[in-house]
Structure formats: structure tokens, C-alpha cells
Enzyme design. Structure first.
Site, short mmCIF file in Angstrom:
data_model
loop_
_atom_site.label_atom_id
_atom_site.label_comp_id
_atom_site.label_asym_id
_atom_site.label_seq_id
_atom_site.Cartn_x
_atom_site.Cartn_y
_atom_site.Cartn_z
CB SER A 45 97.96 -22.04 14.83
OG SER A 45 98.89 -23.29 14.68
CD GLU A 46 96.05 -26.94 12.28
OE1 GLU A 46 96.39 -27.91 11.33
OE2 GLU A 46 96.07 -25.69 12.16
CG ASN A 47 99.73 -25.37 17.30
OD1 ASN A 47 99.30 -24.55 16.60
ND2 ASN A 47 101.01 -24.93 18.03
CB SER A 87 92.56 -25.77 19.04
OG SER A 87 92.71 -25.17 17.84
#
Length: 214
Positions: A45-47, A87
Site C-alpha cells: 500500500s503506497e501509504n 514507499s
């Protein structure tokens, strides 16, 4: 199965064991529920989460563990957390094997439009530009047409580009299309559908595979 289930179950067949996978918000997140038996993936997840798990039970929600869409998720054993800078180092460094996302338009060159700022059809591109550019493989999972049967697969996108020439495959409720140097190759049609029916609802010219599955 409804259209969404048809799409995500077909996308799931493209997932290989051990892949690092990013599933876009909305329908693409459903892909994880349709993985073939024995296939285990690492969800990114890019967060800032690698090793994302499914949504938690209501009484076990941790407000600090959410996906990029802000929805509560869990972390699997061995998961790790990091800031957005790390990330995107992972994403831009080519360490994501597969990205699955929706789109408003895709064209014959593999370019896609997945956001519109004016009018806010969606609020913005999020991490899509980086994911589509940095991932080893990109699959667009979307309904074949928009409201009113307006084509979403075009010769050239007309909305602002999220990325140019980065899509590898398009999966809709009607078919599976590969993006090849020559254009869009129709490799599979849904049960009960024909290549002619798919072409009728596609604005771009399709190349029909010699051995069309379906």
C-alpha cells in the site's frame, strides 16, 4: 457472477505466487479474494505498508492501520511499515511486480487516464502515476464502457494522461486485451460473447488473436 466479480476473478488468474502486488482502490481490491489456491502474495500500500492483510473485524479496527484509500486493514505476520518516501522508493525502484487499477480511459498505445481534477470525477491520481510507471506489469481492471455505453477503450485517450504507454493488459467483463507494439490484441472473450460484439463496444481497432480463448 456480476460484472465486477467476472473482472476481478479473471485478473486474479494473472497473479503469481510470491508477487509484490498493489491493488488500486475500489474494484481492484477484490482481486485478493479470488486468488487461485496456493497463491500467496505480498500486498503493498503506497501509504507505507508492505504485507497488508484483509479488512479487520469491526471490534478489532486499528485507526492507525489503513490502506491508501483510508479504509481499515490488517497487517500480516512479517509486515513492515515505513514513510511515504520509502514507499515510493520501492515503487519507483521497480520492486512492485504487478499493479492492478481502474481507469476512465485506455488507448491503443497502452496509455491511460485514471483521474480528472477539473470537476473532480475522482479527487486526484494518488500514487497511480508512480505505480503505473514503476511496476513490472500493469493491468487495468474496468467495465468495458462508461455510462450510456460510451467507449472507454479508445485509439487515443482524450482525458489527462496518468501515464503513457505503460498498460500491459486490460480486463473487462467482456474480454481480455493485451497491449502489444502493434496495438490492442483481443486474446479472450467472456462466455457467450463474440469478438464482433466486443469490437462493437470498443472505439479502438482490435487485433484478433489467432487462438481466441472464450
Amino acid at each position: 457472477m456480476n460484472d465486477r466479480e467476472i473482472i476481478v476473478s479473471r485478473v486474479a488468474k494473472e497473479v503469481r505466487d510470491g508477487m509484490v502486488v498493489n491493488l488500486g482502490i475500489g474494484m481492484p481490491t477484490m482481486v485478493a479474494d479470488y486468488l487461485p489456491e496456493g497463491v500467496k502474495i505480498i500486498l503493498q500500500s503506497e501509504n507505507g505498508l508492505l504485507g497488508m492483510g484483509p479488512a479487520p473485524e469491526e471490534d478489532k479496527v486499528d485507526a492507525n492501520i489503513v490502506n491508501a484509500g483510508g479504509k481499515p486493514v490488517t497487517a500480516k505476520a512479517g509486515a513492515c511499515f515505513f514513510d511515504s518516501a520509502m514507499s515510493f522508493v520501492i515503487i519507483r525502484g521497480g520492486h512492485v511486480d504487478l499493479t492492478v487499477l481502474g481507469a476512465l480511459q485506455v488507448d491503443a498505445a497502452g496509455s491511460l487516464a485514471s483521474h480528472i481534477i477539473p470537476g473532480k470525477m475522482v479527487p486526484g491520481m494518488g500514487g497511480a502515476m508512480d505505480l503505473v510507471t514503476g511496476s513490472k506489469k500493469v493491468i487495468v481492471a474496468m467495465t468495458h464502457t462508461a455510462k450510456g455505453d460510451a467507449p472507454k477503450i479508445l485509439e487515443k485517450i482524450t482525458l489527462p494522461a496518468t501515464a503513457v504507454g505503460k498498460v500491459n493488459m486490460i480486463v473487462t467483463e467482456l474480454c481480455v486485451i493485451e497491449v502489444v507494439p502493434e496495438g490492442l490484441r483481443l486474446i479472450e472473450v467472456a462466455p457467450g460473447r463474440t469478438a464482433a460484439q466486443v469490437q462493437e463496444r470498443t472505439a479502438a481497432k482490435l487485433i484478433i488473436a489467432d487462438h481466441l480463448a472464450g
